[in-house]
Design a protein around this motif. Structure first.
Motif, short mmCIF file in Angstrom:
data_model
loop_
_atom_site.label_atom_id
_atom_site.label_comp_id
_atom_site.label_asym_id
_atom_site.label_seq_id
_atom_site.Cartn_x
_atom_site.Cartn_y
_atom_site.Cartn_z
N GLY A 243 9.06 6.43 5.97
CA GLY A 243 8.32 7.18 7.36
C GLY A 243 9.10 7.73 8.06
N HIS A 244 8.87 8.08 9.15
CA HIS A 244 9.75 8.71 10.77
C HIS A 244 11.64 8.23 10.52
CE1 HIS A 244 8.87 5.15 12.87
NE2 HIS A 244 9.91 5.86 14.25
N ASP A 245 11.29 7.02 10.67
CA ASP A 245 12.15 6.42 10.56
C ASP A 245 13.48 6.14 9.55
OD1 ASP A 245 10.85 4.56 9.12
OD2 ASP A 245 10.87 3.17 10.90
N GLY A 246 12.93 6.75 7.76
CA GLY A 246 13.77 6.88 7.12
C GLY A 246 13.49 5.29 6.35
N ALA A 247 12.42 4.07 6.80
CA ALA A 247 12.05 3.10 6.28
C ALA A 247 10.92 3.49 5.50
CB ALA A 247 11.68 2.47 7.40
N PRO A 248 10.08 2.30 4.37
CA PRO A 248 8.86 2.87 3.64
C PRO A 248 7.98 2.59 4.33
CG PRO A 248 10.27 0.98 2.64
CD PRO A 248 11.10 1.43 4.58
N ALA A 249 6.74 4.00 4.40
CA ALA A 249 6.08 4.44 4.93
C ALA A 249 4.93 3.03 4.90
CB ALA A 249 5.96 5.87 4.91
N THR A 250 4.52 3.15 5.94
CA THR A 250 3.90 2.21 6.58
C THR A 250 2.03 2.63 6.05
OG1 THR A 250 3.71 1.43 8.11
CG2 THR A 250 4.37 0.04 6.57
N VAL A 251 0.66 1.93 6.16
CA VAL A 251 -0.34 2.46 6.75
C VAL A 251 -1.46 1.00 7.72
CG1 VAL A 251 -1.49 2.63 4.48
CG2 VAL A 251 -2.73 3.49 6.27
N GLY A 252 -1.63 0.88 8.07
CA GLY A 252 -2.26 -0.33 8.68
C GLY A 252 -3.88 -0.22 9.01
N VAL A 253 -4.18 -1.79 8.86
CA VAL A 253 -5.78 -1.88 8.36
C VAL A 253 -6.23 -2.44 9.93
CG1 VAL A 253 -7.75 -2.29 7.53
CG2 VAL A 253 -5.99 -1.24 6.60
N ILE A 254 -7.25 -2.73 11.32
CA ILE A 254 -6.64 -3.72 12.33
C ILE A 254 -8.39 -3.94 11.75
CG2 ILE A 254 -7.49 -3.65 14.35
CD1 ILE A 254 -5.31 -1.79 14.81
N ALA A 255 -8.35 -5.15 11.39
CA ALA A 255 -9.19 -5.53 10.44
C ALA A 255 -10.01 -7.16 11.04
CB ALA A 255 -9.35 -6.37 9.32
N SER A 256 -10.24 -6.33 12.89
CA SER A 256 -10.87 -6.93 13.89
C SER A 256 -12.34 -7.86 13.46
CB SER A 256 -10.92 -6.21 15.07
OG SER A 256 -10.54 -6.13 15.42
N VAL A 257 -12.93 -7.02 12.80
CA VAL A 257 -14.30 -7.74 12.06
C VAL A 257 -14.11 -9.42 11.24
CG1 VAL A 257 -16.63 -7.68 12.31
CG2 VAL A 257 -15.43 -5.85 13.63
N THR A 258 -13.77 -8.45 10.08
CA THR A 258 -13.56 -8.45 8.73
C THR A 258 -12.51 -10.04 8.80
OG1 THR A 258 -12.83 -7.18 7.56
CG2 THR A 258 -15.45 -7.05 8.33
N ARG A 259 -11.84 -10.09 9.95
CA ARG A 259 -10.27 -10.39 9.23
C ARG A 259 -10.00 -10.87 10.05
NH1 ARG A 259 -7.47 -7.14 4.27
NH2 ARG A 259 -9.02 -6.93 3.22
#
Ligand code: SAM
Length: 363
Positions: free
Chosen positions: A271-287
């Motif tokens: 990622g931008h800060d040198g840490a492992p990159a992440t992707v987020g899922v915002i599952a307000s409905v199903t989770r």
């Protein structure tokens, strides 16, 4: 006006304006609710107006905008934010809308917020239009980071979804945000069937290459047209399956806390800060993640909403304009949060969408 007029608990069996029993509320200065949650993250809507017309959010002709005199002034916004921080334990402030960059006083509001003690974390959720001109001033005012909404990288699709041909402006705004250190720059994407649901891997590949953090959001029943259908939304499961056609993802072990996004580490990317990159899922409905919700919301006309999906609001503007003291306003805000429901109830048979659409609540 007395505290009793505000519905502040004084006798056993006291009830607030919406009938919630507040007598059991502990003597706690923070925004606690009856289910043990504590709200520390404040979303402030600065306007209900927007300069895009996303098809899933508002009609082409726009909505009946809030009359100017009903909206809080900059000073009123800052006063409520100050009460939140100084008296109620709010630690994070996100300015949203409508489109918050349409608010001329945004930089002043951010500067006043960043000057509070303890200094809250400040961010803005924006569609990015005009960010290219405002990023420097916002960073200088003390803004920490931005979330930019972007549902597609294809110009024709962007114009179709937002009814405006402004993709290049958004991309320029994103670059400016990064250049001025508004990190991490997060991208919010909503996927919709037949519109952009094939684009998740492209969006992630692009975000990784640019050093942005992508978060894909399940579509929620908050559209002005009330046309959301559960069986027509793209679920977290589908989002992850689509991303995994091109990327190796593993659940992030970092503590999630009250964060709406379930994060996944993207193997092989940094990622931008040198840490492992992440992707987020915002599952307000199903989770749904209501059990850990730490949010409280203020609309542009000074109503507290204790949930995105709340069917009632508590009026702080009347108190502000009626000469209420900081202590009285804080007390009314505490009462509003005490009545927060355990969950948003989307799956309940009797679920009713709130009267205000997302653009008037503040996403
Ligand atoms: N104008 C700003 C922006 O575009 O980010 C802030 C307000 S906008 C309402 C905030 C976010 O809500 C955007 O990312 C938008 O895509 C999202 N949104 C709007 N309607 C939604 C819905 N029904 N379900 C999920 N997200 C929605």
């Amino acid at each position: 006006m007395t505290l009793l007029d505000l519905g502040v608990p004084a006798v056993p069996g006291a009830r607030d304006a919406s009938g919630v029993d507040t007598s059991a509320r502990p003597d706690d200065a923070r925004l606690v609710d009856a289910f043990g949650r504590v709200a520390t993250d404040l979303r402030v809507s600065l306007t209900d107006r927007c300069n895009l017309r996303c098809t899933y959010c508002m009609p082409a002709e726009g909505l009946d905008w809030m009359p100017t005199e009903e909206a809080l002034t900059d000073d009123e916004v800052v006063r409520l934010v100050r009460i939140g921080v100084e008296q109620l334990g709010v630690r994070e402030i996100r300015f949203t809308g409508g489109e918050p960059l349409l608010r001329r006083g945004l930089e002043d509001i951010v500067a006043a917020t960043a000057a509070l003690a303890p200094r809250p974390e400040t961010s803005v959720t924006t569609n990015g239009l005009g960010l290219v001109r405002r990023a420097r001033g916002l960073a200088e005012a003390g803004l920490d980071r931005v979330n930019v909404s972007l549902d597609t990288l294809r110009r024709d699709r962007f114009a179709e979804i937002t009814r405006r041909d402004r993709l290049d402006d958004v991309l320029a705004g994103l670059h400016a945000a990064r250049e001025h250190g508004l990190d991490p720059v997060k991208i919010n994407t909503v996927l919709m069937p037949g519109l952009n649901d094939d684009e998740a891997p492209d969006l992630l590949g692009w975000a990784l290459a640019e050093g942005y953090e992508l978060r894909i959001i399940e579509q929620m029943p908050l559209d002005a047209g009330h046309s959301w259908q559960r069986d027509r939304m793209i679920t977290a499961e589908q989002i992850l399956a689509s991303l995994r056609t091109r990327f190796d993802l593993r659940p992030d072990q970092a503590e999630r806390g009250g964060a709406p996004a379930e994060r996944f580490v993207v193997e092989g990317w940094t990622g931008h800060d040198g840490a492992p990159a992440t992707v987020g899922v915002i599952a307000s409905v199903t989770r749904p993640f209501c059990g850990n919700c730490d949010r409280t919301r203020l609309t542009a006309d000074g109503q507290v909403r204790n949930c995105l999906f709340a069917r009632s609001e508590n009026d702080l503007r009347a108190l502000l304009r009626g000469g209420g003291t900081d202590a009285e306003i804080a007390a009314a805000w505490r009462v509003a949060m005490w009545g927060k429901k355990p969950g948003h109830g989307i799956d309940d048979p009797g679920f009713l969408q709130p009267d205000r659409p997302m653009s008037a609540i503040g996403g």
